[in-house]
Design an enzyme around this catalytic site. Structure first.
Site, short mmCIF file in Angstrom:
data_model
loop_
_atom_site.label_atom_id
_atom_site.label_comp_id
_atom_site.label_asym_id
_atom_site.label_seq_id
_atom_site.Cartn_x
_atom_site.Cartn_y
_atom_site.Cartn_z
N ASP A 120 -5.80 6.48 -5.52
CA ASP A 120 -5.05 7.55 -4.86
C ASP A 120 -5.78 8.87 -5.08
O ASP A 120 -6.62 8.99 -5.97
CB ASP A 120 -3.64 7.60 -5.48
CG ASP A 120 -2.68 8.50 -4.72
OD1 ASP A 120 -3.04 9.03 -3.65
OD2 ASP A 120 -1.55 8.67 -5.21
N CYS A 144 6.73 4.21 0.31
CA CYS A 144 7.15 4.75 -0.98
C CYS A 144 8.04 5.99 -0.82
O CYS A 144 8.04 6.63 0.22
CB CYS A 144 5.93 5.09 -1.83
SG CYS A 144 6.32 5.19 -3.58
#
Length: 194
Positions: A123, A6
């Site tokens: 996360d 990412c």
């Protein structure tokens, strides 16, 4: 093990992933974050991206029409929602959705039933680069991505302990704030061959 790299911002980042072949490439498309890119940059990077790698657009409490424009323009294949988006909000997105839940301080389990999306992500926070207590991950039958502080030193443990569908890595494959070819290569070797 599927891998998402990412926070891609540069053409050489795309060259790295084209060669090393992670499964997903992430672009931060909501303005105001350290790795955010604008639409023109995203369009240019997507046109350079190998077709077998899925482009994921990361958004934080953004406008659904804006998100769907990225989808209909062919810039992204999957939408990752990293803010306080509701289950109803997710239904307005015209692409597969990864809904992120921050679970650093404890489970977000009660909320999961409100979301009918393709994937979850667990996360520690919004691009904090910090690992969290994996035991806080709520139980779910849905495929999920694990993110937050993943790097070469804890990747194998994450795979064995959490058994996620996919791993999402950003700062763990950077040196000096930019993507590092050798770190991406090493992550993929650990995830796929060790």
């Amino acid at each position: 093990m599927l891998i998402k790299i990412c926070g891609l911002r540069r053409e050489q980042d795309i060259d790295y992933v084209n060669e090393l072949k992670p499964d997903f490439a992430g672009f931060i498309l909501t303005p105001g974050f350290r790795r955010s890119i604008d639409m023109e940059t995203a369009k240019r990077l997507k046109s350079r991206l190998c077709g077998e790698i899925k482009a994921v657009g990361v958004f934080v409490d953004d406008d659904t029409e804006r998100i769907n424009f990225f989808v209909s323009s062919g810039i992204i294949d999957i939408v990752q929602l990293h803010g306080n988006e509701s289950g109803g909000y997710c239904k307005k997105i015209k692409a597969p959705v990864i809904k992120c839940f921050k679970v650093a301080g404890g489970a977000a389990g009660a909320k999961l039933k409100d979301y009918d999306c393709e994937y979850f992500m667990f996360d520690s926070g919004a691009g904090s680069g910090q690992a969290f207590e994996w035991k806080n991950i709520p139980k779910t039958q849905k495929k999920f991505f694990l993110a937050g502080g993943l790097c070469e030193s804890n990747l194998k443990s994450a795979i064995e302990t959490v058994k996620p569908f996919a791993l999402d890595i950003s700062s763990g494959v950077e040196t000096g704030g930019v993507k590092d070819y050798n770190k991406i290569k090493r992550i993929l070797e650990i995830a796929r061959y060790e």
